[in-house]
Structure formats: C-alpha cells, structure tokens
Write a protein that holds these residues in place. Sequence first.
Motif, PDB file in Angstrom:
ATOM      1  N   VAL A  39       0.857  -1.183   0.000  1.00 18.65           N
ATOM      2  CA  VAL A  39       0.000   0.000   0.000  1.00 18.65           C
ATOM      3  C   VAL A  39       0.896   1.236   0.000  1.00 18.65           C
ATOM      4  O   VAL A  39       1.773   1.373   0.851  1.00 18.65           O
ATOM      5  N   GLN A  40       0.692   2.109  -0.984  1.00 18.33           N
ATOM      6  CA  GLN A  40       1.524   3.295  -1.135  1.00 18.33           C
ATOM      7  C   GLN A  40       0.829   4.532  -0.575  1.00 18.33           C
ATOM      8  O   GLN A  40      -0.396   4.574  -0.431  1.00 18.33           O
ATOM      9  N   LYS A  41       1.618   5.559  -0.292  1.00 15.82           N
ATOM     10  CA  LYS A  41       1.081   6.831   0.174  1.00 15.82           C
ATOM     11  C   LYS A  41       1.704   7.952  -0.647  1.00 15.82           C
ATOM     12  O   LYS A  41       2.924   8.012  -0.801  1.00 15.82           O
ATOM     13  N   GLY A  42       0.876   8.814  -1.198  1.00 15.71           N
ATOM     14  CA  GLY A  42       1.389   9.894  -2.037  1.00 15.71           C
ATOM     15  C   GLY A  42       0.260  10.740  -2.582  1.00 15.71           C
ATOM     16  O   GLY A  42      -0.858  10.718  -2.072  1.00 15.71           O
ATOM     17  N   ASN A  43       0.566  11.487  -3.630  1.00 18.64           N
ATOM     18  CA  ASN A  43      -0.420  12.360  -4.246  1.00 18.64           C
ATOM     19  C   ASN A  43      -1.138  11.616  -5.366  1.00 18.64           C
ATOM     20  O   ASN A  43      -0.526  11.211  -6.352  1.00 18.64           O
ATOM     21  N   VAL A 216      -3.735   1.693  -3.872  1.00 16.55           N
ATOM     22  CA  VAL A 216      -3.257   0.399  -4.370  1.00 16.55           C
ATOM     23  C   VAL A 216      -3.638   0.298  -5.842  1.00 16.55           C
ATOM     24  O   VAL A 216      -4.493   1.053  -6.322  1.00 16.55           O
ATOM     25  N   PRO A 217      -3.039  -0.643  -6.572  1.00 20.06           N
ATOM     26  CA  PRO A 217      -3.492  -0.863  -7.939  1.00 20.06           C
ATOM     27  C   PRO A 217      -4.985  -1.180  -7.960  1.00 20.06           C
ATOM     28  O   PRO A 217      -5.496  -1.875  -7.082  1.00 20.06           O
ATOM     29  N   ILE A 218      -5.671  -0.670  -8.956  1.00 21.18           N
ATOM     30  CA  ILE A 218      -7.128  -0.782  -8.981  1.00 21.18           C
ATOM     31  C   ILE A 218      -7.595  -2.234  -9.002  1.00 21.18           C
ATOM     32  O   ILE A 218      -8.650  -2.576  -8.460  1.00 21.18           O
TER      33      ILE A 218
END
Length: 328
Positions: A39-43, A216-218
């Motif tokens: 799980v990534q965090k960003g814009n 996350v990737p869709i």
Amino acid sequence: MRKWIILGLVLILIIGGSTWFFIGRDSEPAVAKAITTTVQKGNLQVSIDGSGSVEAANSEDVIASVSSEVDEVLVEKNEIVEKGDELITFTDGSDPITAPFAGTVTTIDVEAGDRVASQDVVAHVTNYKKLQTVISVDELDVSSVKKGQQVELTASAFEDEKYTGKVKTVAKEGTYENGVSSFDVTISIDKPGDLRVGMSTEAKVLTKSAEDALYVPIEAVQLDGKERYVNLATSDSEDASTTKQVVETGMNNEKYIEITSGLKEGDIVSLPITISNDSSTSGKDGMKGIPGGGMPSGGMPSGGGMPSGGGMPSGGSGGPSGGLGGER
C-alpha cells in the motif's frame, strides 16, 4: 505372420510410452504464484484527456459603424497595433475606426476613397500572443470539468515541451456524432512560447487530487456483493497466506484507487493474478465491476512523477497517473 504382428504391436507400445514419458516430464502443470504489492502513500490525481488545436483567444473582424467615404487607412497588413489605435479615418469627420484589442492586422479590406456602409467588414485583427486551445470532452466526463481547473498541455510540434493552462469556458451545448455527445472545453494557455495557431495539442484537465492518499493498484480491490475488499498478505513471499480485508475506497484513476479505510501504508496486498511456471501471466476478475461510471483514458501525473505503465512505484511519495475513474 502372426508373430510379426505381435512384435509390431509391442514396438508401437514401447515407442508411444516413451514419447508420453518425455513429453509429460517436460510439460509440468502451471503453478499459481502470488503477485503482491504494498500500500503506497502519495499524491493521487485524476484527470480528463482531450485533443484540440491552438487558436487565438482574440481574433475578430473590424466592423464599420458609419456609412461614409474612407479618408485614410493608417495601418498596413501584418502591422502590430495596440488597443484603441486608429485604423481608418473618414472624410466627413466621423469617428475613426480603432483597434478593438492589441494584436496584428491580418487583413485590410478598404483603401482611401472607398465608400463603406455601416456593418461592412473593413479589417481583421488577431492577437497571436494570447492563445488558447479547444478540446472535446465526452458527455460522461464534462460534469467534472470546471472553470479555473489546472491543465497540462503538450503539442505535437514540440514533443519535449510542457505547457500549462486553465479551463476558461465549458460549452453549454454539445455536439452529437456517431451516437456520442461531446462538449467543447476552452483552455487558456499560460505561456504559449513558440506555439502557433493551428498546431495540434493534447490536454490533461486535473479534476481531482488528494495529497498523502493511500492507494493500491485498482485490480487489488474486489467486490463481494456491495462489500469491497482486498486480500491482505502476511508477507511478500510467493507462499504467503492471505486474509480478506474489507476496505472503503475514494477516488480512482485508471491505474490506482484510493483506500480511505481498512489499510495502512506498507501493508502487503495480493493481486488477483497468477503466473505459470513458464512465466506466462493470466488475469482474473480483478475489480469485478466496481460501480461508478465510465473510465476515460489518460491521467495527470503528480509532482512526484510516477513511472508510466502499470507497475507500482518503489517509493511512496510519487503520485500516480491515469484517467478519471468511477468515483466522482
């Protein structure tokens, strides 16, 4: 004779068995291997794409307001004028015709001694320093486009250049063609540089953005009735076990979907994809029809700069690109 027939049958059985053994040994069954991502965090940004061409923001005919004889034409074709400059004077002393805005005189249609009538076109002025582009937006997406939204532009003539702009107007009426309605969106170009009228452009209108969003990737999000969930993995190894984790989602583009509840940054989720032993890949149901409308193409990259393609970034600061997703 019977002896030879028996020997032939035995030989056929031996050859057939040997062939089956070697073929069977080399053709092992496909083994599913789990594909995981974190799980990534960003814009996270959502945009709508459109194509168009460059045109002048101000370009119009100069109309005579009186019927009179032309005394003098004070400008020439291709001459640059400022707003209010006198262009044409009349012999009877009527108010002269002046430039409606700063620009270039592209045509002069009268000369001294000509008689003009009210509402005759006497010249044309175009401002080549103030440019815009008009793109066509699908009816499913036009409701997301608003005046003042930021736009990223590229031009075919200058592939390495990036331009910016803002949505100036959104058409109130659309055009219907081949079963699809579309609406014109006019975008003012901040710094046109070497752009010229008529050049083709590609635009990405930023319609939504979220800073420090979890995503996350869709395809990681699946649907079970009305419940959305991901397969939460215990580790990133191929044989890691998974558990069903219910999540809540926000906006999405064509690659990534925002997770508003149920996961945290760094969690490992399993993607519904299998890889066989010969490295061929096959996809499963993925999103299984997450509701919410059409998915236009394209996307707005964030300041962090996401790589193109479908791969997840290694860091958590970059924002993904893509087109407007179903969440509005």
